[in-house]
Enzyme design. Structure first.
Site, PDB file in Angstrom:
ATOM      1  N   GLY A  92      36.024  31.438  34.198  1.00 38.82           N
ATOM      2  CA  GLY A  92      34.536  31.688  33.806  1.00 38.82           C
ATOM      3  C   GLY A  92      33.844  32.508  35.438  1.00 38.82           C
ATOM      4  O   GLY A  92      35.124  31.877  36.872  1.00 38.82           O
ATOM      5  N   GLY A  94      32.542  32.272  37.961  1.00 39.73           N
ATOM      6  CA  GLY A  94      32.205  31.671  39.053  1.00 39.73           C
ATOM      7  C   GLY A  94      31.855  32.032  40.133  1.00 39.73           C
ATOM      8  O   GLY A  94      30.306  31.268  40.898  1.00 39.73           O
ATOM      9  N   ARG A  95      30.775  33.089  40.350  1.00 33.68           N
ATOM     10  CA  ARG A  95      30.419  34.393  42.113  1.00 33.68           C
ATOM     11  C   ARG A  95      30.513  35.158  40.966  1.00 33.68           C
ATOM     12  O   ARG A  95      30.140  36.348  41.440  1.00 33.68           O
ATOM     13  CB  ARG A  95      31.417  33.825  43.001  1.00 33.68           C
ATOM     14  CG  ARG A  95      32.542  34.863  42.464  1.00 33.68           C
ATOM     15  CD  ARG A  95      33.427  35.109  44.109  1.00 33.68           C
ATOM     16  NE  ARG A  95      34.816  35.447  43.363  1.00 33.68           N
ATOM     17  CZ  ARG A  95      35.637  35.508  44.562  1.00 33.68           C
ATOM     18  NH1 ARG A  95      35.151  36.312  45.140  1.00 33.68           N
ATOM     19  NH2 ARG A  95      37.195  36.264  43.785  1.00 33.68           N
ATOM     20  N   LYS A 115      28.840  40.667  41.724  1.00 38.07           N
ATOM     21  CA  LYS A 115      29.759  39.865  42.271  1.00 38.07           C
ATOM     22  C   LYS A 115      29.640  38.548  43.220  1.00 38.07           C
ATOM     23  O   LYS A 115      29.377  39.878  44.807  1.00 38.07           O
ATOM     24  CB  LYS A 115      31.064  40.573  42.339  1.00 38.07           C
ATOM     25  CG  LYS A 115      32.924  39.696  42.901  1.00 38.07           C
ATOM     26  CD  LYS A 115      34.023  40.709  42.366  1.00 38.07           C
ATOM     27  CE  LYS A 115      34.960  39.949  43.354  1.00 38.07           C
ATOM     28  NZ  LYS A 115      36.226  40.472  43.413  1.00 38.07           N
ATOM     29  N   ARG A 178      29.315  46.053  40.247  1.00 37.53           N
ATOM     30  CA  ARG A 178      31.003  46.225  39.543  1.00 37.53           C
ATOM     31  C   ARG A 178      30.376  46.613  38.161  1.00 37.53           C
ATOM     32  O   ARG A 178      29.660  45.716  37.381  1.00 37.53           O
ATOM     33  CB  ARG A 178      31.744  45.566  39.677  1.00 37.53           C
ATOM     34  CG  ARG A 178      32.750  45.863  38.833  1.00 37.53           C
ATOM     35  CD  ARG A 178      34.495  44.846  39.082  1.00 37.53           C
ATOM     36  NE  ARG A 178      34.344  43.247  38.706  1.00 37.53           N
ATOM     37  CZ  ARG A 178      34.786  41.899  39.202  1.00 37.53           C
ATOM     38  NH1 ARG A 178      35.336  42.455  39.553  1.00 37.53           N
ATOM     39  NH2 ARG A 178      34.419  41.104  38.270  1.00 37.53           N
ATOM     40  N   ARG A 185      39.435  39.812  29.698  1.00 37.49           N
ATOM     41  CA  ARG A 185      40.625  39.139  30.242  1.00 37.49           C
ATOM     42  C   ARG A 185      41.411  38.610  29.247  1.00 37.49           C
ATOM     43  O   ARG A 185      40.939  38.443  27.789  1.00 37.49           O
ATOM     44  CB  ARG A 185      40.540  38.600  30.996  1.00 37.49           C
ATOM     45  CG  ARG A 185      39.421  38.783  32.131  1.00 37.49           C
ATOM     46  CD  ARG A 185      38.224  37.170  32.321  1.00 37.49           C
ATOM     47  NE  ARG A 185      37.119  38.535  33.178  1.00 37.49           N
ATOM     48  CZ  ARG A 185      37.135  39.068  34.887  1.00 37.49           C
ATOM     49  NH1 ARG A 185      38.065  38.411  35.453  1.00 37.49           N
ATOM     50  NH2 ARG A 185      36.045  38.590  35.058  1.00 37.49           N
ATOM     51  N   ASP A 254      43.429  35.530  33.973  1.00 38.95           N
ATOM     52  CA  ASP A 254      42.549  36.280  34.326  1.00 38.95           C
ATOM     53  C   ASP A 254      42.058  37.481  34.644  1.00 38.95           C
ATOM     54  O   ASP A 254      41.216  37.584  34.729  1.00 38.95           O
ATOM     55  CB  ASP A 254      41.262  34.438  34.873  1.00 38.95           C
ATOM     56  CG  ASP A 254      41.768  34.546  35.927  1.00 38.95           C
ATOM     57  OD1 ASP A 254      43.633  34.002  36.359  1.00 38.95           O
ATOM     58  OD2 ASP A 254      41.487  34.102  36.826  1.00 38.95           O
ATOM     59  N   ASN A 255      42.347  37.728  35.348  1.00 41.50           N
ATOM     60  CA  ASN A 255      42.872  39.497  36.038  1.00 41.50           C
ATOM     61  C   ASN A 255      43.666  40.446  35.472  1.00 41.50           C
ATOM     62  O   ASN A 255      43.434  40.962  36.017  1.00 41.50           O
ATOM     63  CB  ASN A 255      43.429  38.745  37.376  1.00 41.50           C
ATOM     64  CG  ASN A 255      42.302  38.103  38.613  1.00 41.50           C
ATOM     65  OD1 ASN A 255      41.484  37.374  37.787  1.00 41.50           O
ATOM     66  ND2 ASN A 255      43.193  37.506  39.367  1.00 41.50           N
ATOM     67  N   ASP A 264      39.331  42.955  39.776  1.00 41.04           N
ATOM     68  CA  ASP A 264      39.749  42.137  40.873  1.00 41.04           C
ATOM     69  C   ASP A 264      41.006  42.805  41.988  1.00 41.04           C
ATOM     70  O   ASP A 264      41.836  41.808  42.512  1.00 41.04           O
ATOM     71  CB  ASP A 264      40.237  40.938  39.872  1.00 41.04           C
ATOM     72  CG  ASP A 264      39.174  39.568  40.331  1.00 41.04           C
ATOM     73  OD1 ASP A 264      39.001  39.195  42.071  1.00 41.04           O
ATOM     74  OD2 ASP A 264      38.617  38.621  39.927  1.00 41.04           O
TER      75      ASP A 264
END
Ligand code: AMP
Ligand code: MG
Length: 496
Positions: A92, A94-95, A115, A178, A185, A254-255, A264
């Site tokens: 998820g 996270g940042r 981000k 971004r 994803r 996830d990327n 990413d």
């Protein structure tokens, strides 16, 4: 003091509003002393935003996360993912935070996201922050990729936060804005599949179809067709990466987007001397994500997407698996097709002809480059010189003793046949970049920004790599590969 008109975003938030239970409403952290490092004015305009408003004090307040603009509904998106082959059921944002979606001036729906905007319920042990270096790296590489015509998320802005983030040592903090076709994803599907939440899985798939594959909306087998569409987009994308020597570095599920955009920019880097085993990432000890392994890894990731989609593809498990497998099996041919099309372009060959012979011609050139440790970018770029009666720069790359080069050039020119040399050379130069983000130049730009608050090298490099095809005498230094000393043991880091 600039006039401070707040920027107006015409948000239309289909993810936050339409997909209950797939994200968590969350606000960005406040930062003490925001300062604009770089605004992408052209992209702002494309998004229907006023660049002057974004650059104003009120704009900076938004781009730093200090003020949530009207209409935004910031959420942290849930996703899972296989990282280096191991499954994490909950990763998820996270940042990161999705601020919302806008419809751009060409009618396309685009995500606007942060981000480095602070901790979220998905942060686990992390601080949710980003440092100036990795933020500017993403800015440089994503905008270079875009200029190369490669599908990618974009960078709207980089803002210094005025606070330190703590990695091995304190570093100046920053935040990136971004822009993406979506942030969905492979891992987003895995999140709901892992929880056997077929209802949300279906709603996510329907959302993706409406957004990225609207022509499939009424298709009887729309989920299988969605898998096919994602396979095709990733085959196109991987062929493009391979054609410029791009190494993503952390191709975890996830990327990998379902939109087909590169996402990413952590430990990514461009290869210099051609070698399919090239790996730069410090955390990729076993070379899982080496240059030459990327197409296979993409297929592995797509297999994880297929697994997640199985319950939607067919109620009969065996039949679902069989049908998904049939689609996945098309990936190697899809990739090969796009790879050869790209390589034919790079060699100035016609788009049709003997596939096997052309494939051999390309592979033999790559083998020659590998044997003589030739820079991937310049090796292709300098070929056109041969057609202009200037073979010396190419020969210099291979070295005086280069066995096999002359014979290969003869074969290549025979394949080109009667095609007008000047035209072919010009076409080649329009697809073989002369400027890529060279690792040593990227590092120099990030170091100057981090250590001395000097953005001049970043600005200069950005200016060069966003015009990658047209050779300029003044920019000769930017085209040069790193010295042996600079490239020895070059390592990239995730910057998390
Ligand atoms: P990445 O390797 O950048 O794709 O990140 C993998 C996961 O780690 C994602 O869930 C990120 O949100 C999370 N993550 C990475 N860096 C941080 C950080 N500094 N704070 C919190 N979470 C992070
Ligand atoms: Mg990631």
């Amino acid at each position: 003091m600039s006039v401070s008109t707040p920027p107006v975003f015409k948000f239309d938030n289909s993810y936050a509003n339409g997909l209950e239970g797939m994200s968590v409403p969350w606000n960005p952290a406040k930062v003490p002393a925001p300062r604009l490092l770089r605004l992408n004015r052209a992209l702002a305009q494309e998004l229907g935003l006023d660049p002057d408003a974004l650059a104003s004090e009120a704009g900076l307040a938004v781009l730093s996360g200090n003020v949530v603009p009207e209409g935004a509904q910031p959420v942290a998106q849930a996703y899972a993912g296989h990282q280096f082959g191991g499954f994490s059921p909950q990763l998820g944002d996270g940042r990161a935070l999705l601020l919302g979606e806008v419809i751009d001036t060409q009618g396309r729906r685009r995500d606007i996201a942060f981000k480095g905007s602070g901790r979220t319920p998905f942060s686990r042990g992390g601080d949710g922050k980003a440092a100036v270096g990795p933020v500017l790296r993403e800015y440089l590489i994503s905008e270079a990729m875009h200029a190369l015509g490669i599908p990618t998320t974009r960078t709207l802005a980089a803002v210094a936060t005025g606070e330190a983030v703590y990695r091995e040592r304190p570093l100046p903090g920053a935040l990136l804005t971004r822009v993406a076709a979506s942030h969905i994803r492979v891992g987003t599907f895995q999140f709901f599949a892992a929880r056997q939440d077929t209802d949300r899985l279906r709603r996510l798939a329907d959302h993706v179809i409406a957004r990225h594959d609207p022509s499939l909306a009424e298709h009887e087998d729309r989920y299988l067709e969605l898998l096919r569409a994602v396979c095709e987009r990733q085959a196109v994308l991987l062929a493009r990466w391979m054609g410029v020597g791009f190494i993503h570095g952390v191709m975890n599920t996830d990327n990998m987007t379902v939109s087909g955009e590169t996402i990413d920019y952590g430990p990514c880097a461009f290869m210099e001397a051609f070698d399919p085993d090239t790996v730069f990432s410090s955390i990729d000890a076993h070379g899982r994500y080496a240059y030459g392994k990327q197409p296979g890894i993409a297929q592995w990731n797509l297999t994880r997407l297929a697994e997640a989609l199985l319950p939607l593809i067919d109620t009969d498990e065996d039949r679902a698996a069989e049908r998904a497998m049939a689609v996945l099996k098309t990936f190697p041919d899809r990739f090969s097709h796009h790879w050869l099309a790209g390589m034919r372009g790079k060699l100035g060959l016609p788009a049709t002809g003997d596939v096997d012979a052309d494939r051999d011609l390309v592979n033999d050139f790559l083998a020659l480059m590998q044997r003589h440790a030739v820079d991937f970018t310049l090796g292709f770029r300098r070929l056109s010189g041969v057609l202009r009666g200037q073979p010396e720069p190419l020969q210099a790359l291979f070295g005086a003793e280069a066995e096999g080069l002359a014979a290969w050039l003869t074969r290549w020119q025979a394949r080109l046949g009667e095609a007008p040399a000047a035209e072919v050379a010009q076409r080649m130069d329009s697809v073989n970049p002369i400027y890529i983000p060279r690792n040593h130049l990227v590092e120099h730009a990030l170091e100057a920004a981090t250590e001395s608050d000097n953005l001049a090298p970043f600005e200069a490099l950005l200016g060069v790599i966003t015009r990658p095809y047209e050779e300029r005498a003044n920019d000769a230094l930017f085209a040069q590969p790193a010295s042996a000393e600079q490239s020895a043991g070059y390592r990239t880091f995730c910057g998390t």
